[in-house]
Design a protein around this motif. Structure first.
Motif, PDB file in Angstrom:
ATOM      1  N   THR A 217     -18.191   8.094   9.496  1.00 38.99           N
ATOM      2  CA  THR A 217     -19.091   7.173   8.808  1.00 38.99           C
ATOM      3  C   THR A 217     -18.321   6.541   7.656  1.00 38.99           C
ATOM      4  O   THR A 217     -17.669   7.236   6.880  1.00 38.99           O
ATOM      5  CB  THR A 217     -20.322   7.912   8.250  1.00 38.99           C
ATOM      6  OG1 THR A 217     -21.007   8.527   9.335  1.00 38.99           O
ATOM      7  CG2 THR A 217     -21.254   6.950   7.545  1.00 38.99           C
TER       8      THR A 217
ATOM      9  N   TYR B 148     -20.863   0.787  10.976  1.00 43.50           N
ATOM     10  CA  TYR B 148     -20.201   1.630   9.985  1.00 43.50           C
ATOM     11  C   TYR B 148     -20.232   3.100  10.375  1.00 43.50           C
ATOM     12  O   TYR B 148     -19.778   3.963   9.638  1.00 43.50           O
ATOM     13  CB  TYR B 148     -20.815   1.381   8.602  1.00 43.50           C
ATOM     14  CG  TYR B 148     -20.457  -0.012   8.135  1.00 43.50           C
ATOM     15  CD1 TYR B 148     -19.294  -0.235   7.404  1.00 43.50           C
ATOM     16  CD2 TYR B 148     -21.228  -1.105   8.506  1.00 43.50           C
ATOM     17  CE1 TYR B 148     -18.928  -1.517   7.038  1.00 43.50           C
ATOM     18  CE2 TYR B 148     -20.870  -2.388   8.150  1.00 43.50           C
ATOM     19  CZ  TYR B 148     -19.722  -2.596   7.409  1.00 43.50           C
ATOM     20  OH  TYR B 148     -19.338  -3.868   7.062  1.00 43.50           O
ATOM     21  N   ILE B 149     -20.749   3.375  11.554  1.00 43.44           N
ATOM     22  CA  ILE B 149     -20.795   4.731  12.102  1.00 43.44           C
ATOM     23  C   ILE B 149     -20.282   4.630  13.535  1.00 43.44           C
ATOM     24  O   ILE B 149     -20.697   3.742  14.275  1.00 43.44           O
ATOM     25  CB  ILE B 149     -22.242   5.271  12.120  1.00 43.44           C
ATOM     26  CG1 ILE B 149     -22.814   5.292  10.718  1.00 43.44           C
ATOM     27  CG2 ILE B 149     -22.294   6.646  12.761  1.00 43.44           C
ATOM     28  CD1 ILE B 149     -24.309   5.546  10.664  1.00 43.44           C
TER      29      ILE B 149
ATOM     30  N   GLU C 274     -25.704  -1.762   9.996  1.00 41.55           N
ATOM     31  CA  GLU C 274     -25.380  -0.361   9.705  1.00 41.55           C
ATOM     32  C   GLU C 274     -24.641   0.329  10.838  1.00 41.55           C
ATOM     33  O   GLU C 274     -23.763   1.145  10.619  1.00 41.55           O
ATOM     34  CB  GLU C 274     -26.674   0.416   9.398  1.00 41.55           C
ATOM     35  CG  GLU C 274     -27.360  -0.016   8.114  1.00 41.55           C
ATOM     36  CD  GLU C 274     -26.626   0.470   6.879  1.00 41.55           C
ATOM     37  OE1 GLU C 274     -26.066   1.576   6.917  1.00 41.55           O
ATOM     38  OE2 GLU C 274     -26.607  -0.286   5.890  1.00 41.55           O
TER      39      GLU C 274
ATOM     40  N   ASN D 146     -17.519  11.159  14.947  1.00 46.53           N
ATOM     41  CA  ASN D 146     -18.693  10.822  14.147  1.00 46.53           C
ATOM     42  C   ASN D 146     -18.344  10.382  12.732  1.00 46.53           C
ATOM     43  O   ASN D 146     -18.967  10.801  11.762  1.00 46.53           O
ATOM     44  CB  ASN D 146     -19.667  12.001  14.130  1.00 46.53           C
ATOM     45  CG  ASN D 146     -20.121  12.350  15.523  1.00 46.53           C
ATOM     46  OD1 ASN D 146     -20.444  11.476  16.311  1.00 46.53           O
ATOM     47  ND2 ASN D 146     -20.127  13.634  15.845  1.00 46.53           N
TER      48      ASN D 146
END
Length: 192
Positions: A81, A170-171, A167, A79
């Motif tokens: 980020t 980026y995770i 977005e 996970n």
């Protein structure tokens, strides 16, 4: 035949079915496929995202004293980020090093490795980003190129679409610096 494109989701039963439909006498076992040839038997294990569909064994792979994968504890981050860099010079430079698409759509494993090699050759620190739940179960792999002037930021790059502003790029459920660590997420048998 075994040099076909990799299939990260192939199971022992899938592999046996594939072989049977291509004229081989194959039977799925618990962790491998037995293929009977005129000279004897060989054994295949699905190999995840690695090139080719399976690894070939001359003896049945067994769990007894069996293969273990040992990697550094922090090699695969869960996970992760990352933040998108706002440095226009960095973004422009990274965007111009490569002509996109690097590989055809659906070949993100090969494309990401090529991107890592290209950006590494220019001195950038690159991290693989992997989401196993996207793209109809095949998973998706892309890279994150770190901005050397602003630690913790960088640019996500997809081998087909190029630099990304979305977005979601980026995770990632998993990130790692070495492509071989993908096997820790999608394990396969190895002989030590």
């Amino acid at each position: 035949m075994l040099s076909s494109y990799e299939d990260i989701g192939v199971t022992v039963k899938d592999l046996a079915f594939f072989l049977v439909t291509h004229g081989f006498d194959a039977s799925p076992m618990e962790t491998y496929v037995v293929v009977r040839l005129s000279g004897g038997e060989v054994y295949l294990t699905p190999n995840g995202a690695s090139p080719r569909l399976a690894d070939l064994w001359m003896e049945p792979p067994t769990i007894e004293g069996g293969p273990m994968m040992v990697i550094p504890e922090t090699a695969v981050k869960k996970n992760a980020t990352f933040n998108r860099s706002v440095d226009l010079r960095f973004i422009t430079t990274v965007s111009r090093y490569v002509i996109f698409p690097v590989t055809p759509l659906g070949m993100c494993y090969d494309g990401s490795q090529q991107l890592q090699q290209i950006y590494d050759s220019f001195g950038y620190d690159v991290v693989y980003m992997y989401d196993p739940s996207t793209w109809q179960g095949q998973g998706h792999l892309w890279v994150f190129v770190k901005d050397p002037q602003d630690p913790g930021t960088g640019l996500a790059v997809d081998s087909y679409y190029g630099p990304m502003t979305d977005e979601e790029y980026y995770i990632a459920p998993y990130s790692f610096a070495d492509f071989s660590y993908l096997d820790a997420i999608n394990p396969r048998w190895r002989v030590a």
